[in-house]
Design an enzyme around this catalytic site. Structure first.
Site, mmCIF file in Angstrom:
data_model
loop_
_atom_site.group_PDB
_atom_site.id
_atom_site.type_symbol
_atom_site.label_atom_id
_atom_site.label_comp_id
_atom_site.label_asym_id
_atom_site.label_seq_id
_atom_site.Cartn_x
_atom_site.Cartn_y
_atom_site.Cartn_z
ATOM 1 N N ARG A 237 -8.003 1.780 0.279
ATOM 2 C CA ARG A 237 -7.176 1.330 1.408
ATOM 3 C C ARG A 237 -7.470 2.110 2.688
ATOM 4 O O ARG A 237 -7.339 1.560 3.782
ATOM 5 C CB ARG A 237 -5.698 1.462 1.040
ATOM 6 C CG ARG A 237 -5.299 0.381 0.066
ATOM 7 C CD ARG A 237 -3.862 0.477 -0.319
ATOM 8 N NE ARG A 237 -3.473 -0.722 -1.040
ATOM 9 C CZ ARG A 237 -2.352 -0.846 -1.729
ATOM 10 N NH1 ARG A 237 -1.509 0.163 -1.793
ATOM 11 N NH2 ARG A 237 -2.071 -1.970 -2.347
ATOM 12 N N LYS B 183 2.214 -16.682 -16.640
ATOM 13 C CA LYS B 183 3.295 -17.678 -16.612
ATOM 14 C C LYS B 183 3.134 -18.775 -15.572
ATOM 15 O O LYS B 183 2.667 -18.531 -14.464
ATOM 16 C CB LYS B 183 4.612 -16.965 -16.302
ATOM 17 C CG LYS B 183 5.043 -16.052 -17.410
ATOM 18 C CD LYS B 183 6.310 -15.350 -16.999
ATOM 19 C CE LYS B 183 6.924 -14.618 -18.184
ATOM 20 N NZ LYS B 183 8.096 -13.861 -17.782
ATOM 21 N N GLY C 171 -2.434 -9.929 -7.278
ATOM 22 C CA GLY C 171 -2.094 -9.225 -8.507
ATOM 23 C C GLY C 171 -3.262 -8.880 -9.414
ATOM 24 O O GLY C 171 -4.214 -8.227 -8.991
ATOM 25 N N GLY D 288 1.226 -9.265 -3.060
ATOM 26 C CA GLY D 288 2.372 -10.116 -2.735
ATOM 27 C C GLY D 288 2.147 -10.936 -1.474
ATOM 28 O O GLY D 288 2.504 -12.120 -1.412
HETATM 29 P P1 AMP Z 1 -0.419 -12.574 -13.624
HETATM 30 O O1 AMP Z 1 0.087 -11.256 -13.119
HETATM 31 O O2 AMP Z 1 0.570 -13.656 -13.653
HETATM 32 O O3 AMP Z 1 -1.728 -12.960 -12.952
HETATM 33 O O4 AMP Z 1 -0.718 -12.356 -15.171
HETATM 34 C C1 AMP Z 1 -1.729 -11.505 -15.602
HETATM 35 C C2 AMP Z 1 -1.523 -11.194 -17.046
HETATM 36 O O5 AMP Z 1 -1.600 -12.380 -17.824
HETATM 37 C C3 AMP Z 1 -2.566 -10.253 -17.586
HETATM 38 O O6 AMP Z 1 -1.973 -9.032 -17.870
HETATM 39 C C4 AMP Z 1 -3.085 -10.959 -18.832
HETATM 40 O O7 AMP Z 1 -3.199 -10.089 -19.933
HETATM 41 C C5 AMP Z 1 -2.024 -11.996 -19.100
HETATM 42 N N1 AMP Z 1 -2.573 -13.117 -19.876
HETATM 43 C C6 AMP Z 1 -3.663 -13.837 -19.629
HETATM 44 N N2 AMP Z 1 -3.887 -14.736 -20.601
HETATM 45 C C7 AMP Z 1 -2.899 -14.592 -21.517
HETATM 46 C C8 AMP Z 1 -2.601 -15.215 -22.759
HETATM 47 N N3 AMP Z 1 -3.354 -16.197 -23.241
HETATM 48 N N4 AMP Z 1 -1.502 -14.785 -23.416
HETATM 49 C C9 AMP Z 1 -0.756 -13.796 -22.916
HETATM 50 N N5 AMP Z 1 -0.991 -13.169 -21.761
HETATM 51 C C10 AMP Z 1 -2.060 -13.550 -21.046
#
Ligand code: AMP
Length: 397
Positions: free
Chosen positions: A35, A198, A354, A377
């Site tokens: 940064r 999610k 993220g 964010g």
């Molecule tokens: P996000 O912060 O929403 O981008 O989520 C990232 C996280 O999603 C990472 O820590 C991954 O380990 C998790 N992730 C990716 N694929 C899967 C999966 N098939 N089942 C559970 N977690 C997952």
């Protein structure tokens, strides 16, 4: 859009909001200077014009308290080393001491102010606090994308006190242009690759980008809500049952808008959510009971590769598997490789938000894509179509 290149800083004091919220170890040494390096071009431009720079930032979450462990004095030496100029430090960010230090600053010099968040007024966006900050410089420069989605005193409110003397630093200008390229001016076909855990955390992004893209690749944990909603058997895979209707809605809207949606067809399933779990490749619609899908499979990757290599503009947000575990990192690594190839052939690729950034860093992709956004964010809110207050404050006359 006014950038720092629209100003000559000769004999002027630039009040620059930087993002020096860097990680420190237990000896208060900076463990990652990314940064600070990112803000360097802006600061050096001011000095080369013959001006001086007053740097303001937050560090950690002191919540309005003076916490010595979160003092920006810990990073002064590192900032000096990165910038190649001895940086002065003042143990306050407003008030007589800060004003005196700023007044004494000569051309070519840099002053680092104490942590802005030692005052609760910063996060409240307090007008009087912002006015006091504004007295420390002649021209306000915002170069902190990571906080541009916050209407804080130093990121937004302070701009009101510089009606005609305010601009974006190089870093923030680059972020804005990269997002514009994906959301508005990008060459077609435009492909968005969305992964992560999610649907619920990505739904607003999907809603906003369906009008702007030609292909939507869905991977990661999100997959299984879509598959179950379509009647597939997903075993113990992560799923948001209450978002299944939404998933079907997304597929319907995408169809109406002519967006091709690509979901995984085969996945690497595991017996448990563990690094050493037993695995097997299975059809995404036939995941055995008590097994869970943790990465995309080879057949899926063939399709994803074809789509990515044919794209001219690519947005990537979120890993397509549990990349933190080696066994389930392959899909995410391969997606990075395809984006690299597409970028080499002239596509514009933006990675942001993220965990995709940690994945990019972990696998060394940062130099292989066109742009990696530094603001988690802030990036997500931009992709959701929100106007960021820190950006609006500079654009407003
Ligand atoms: P996000 O912060 O929403 O981008 O989520 C990232 C996280 O999603 C990472 O820590 C991954 O380990 C998790 N992730 C990716 N694929 C899967 C999966 N098939 N089942 C559970 N977690 C997952």
């Amino acid at each position: 859009m006014k950038t720092i290149d629209d100003y000559n800083f000769d004999d002027k004091k630039a009040l620059i909001r930087v993002d020096f919220n860097v990680p420190l170890d237990k000896n208060f040494e900076v463990t990652d200077t990314t940064r600070i390096e990112a803000a360097k071009p802006t600061i050096i431009k001011v000095l080369e014009d013959g001006g001086s720079a007053v740097l303001m930032s937050h560090l950690g979450r002191p919540k309005g308290e003076r916490k010595p462990e979160l003092s920006l004095s810990h990073i002064r030496e590192t900032v000096s080393a990165v910038l190649g100029v001895e940086v002065k430090f003042v143990a306050d960010c407003v008030g007589p001491e800060a004003e005196k230090a700023a007044a004494e600053l000569k051309s070519g010099q840099i002053l680092l102010l104490e942590n802005l968040r030692f005052y609760s007024e910063e996060e409240k966006g307090d007008e009087e606090f912002a006015r006091q900050l504004s007295s420390l410089g002649d021209i306000y420069v915002n170069d902190a994308f990571g906080t541009a989605h916050r209407a804080h005193a130093s990121t937004t409110i302070v701009a009101n006190f510089f009606p005609s003397n305010k601009c974006f630093g190089y870093l923030l200008a680059k972020e804005i242009k990269a997002i514009e390229k994906v959301m508005r001016t990008g060459e077609k076909p435009v492909t968005a690759i969305l992964g992560g855990a999610k649907v619920s955390s990505k739904i607003t992004i999907i809603d906003n980008i369906l009008d702007k893209i030609d292909h939507l690749i869905i991977g990661g944990g999100m997959t299984y809500t879509f598959i179950k909603a379509q009647g597939g058997a997903i075993g113990d895979s992560i799923c948001e049952d209450d978002k299944m209707d939404l998933a079907l809605e997304i597929l319907k809207t995408a169809k109406e808008k002519g967006v091709e949606v690509h979901l995984p067809t085969d996945v690497l399933a595991a017996e448990a959510f563990a690094a050493d779990a037993q695995t097997q490749l299975v059809d995404v619609r036939e995941i055995p009971k008590s097994w869970q899908g943790l990465d995309v499979g080879p057949q899926t990757l063939v399709k994803f590769k074809e789509v990515i290599l044919n794209s001219r503009t690519i947005l990537w947000n979120g890993p397509v598997g549990v990349f933190e575990m080696e066994k389930f990192a392959n899909g995410t690594i391969e997606i990075g490789n395809y984006i690299h190839k597409a970028t080499e052939s002239g596509a514009f690729s933006l990675v942001g938000g993220g965990d995709s950034v940690s994945a990019v860093k972990q696998f060394g992709f940062q130099d292989k894509v066109s742009y990696v956004s530094t603001g988690g964010g802030a990036m997500l809110e931009s992709l959701e179509g929100k106007t960021l207050p820190g950006i609006a404050a500079i654009l407003e006359a």
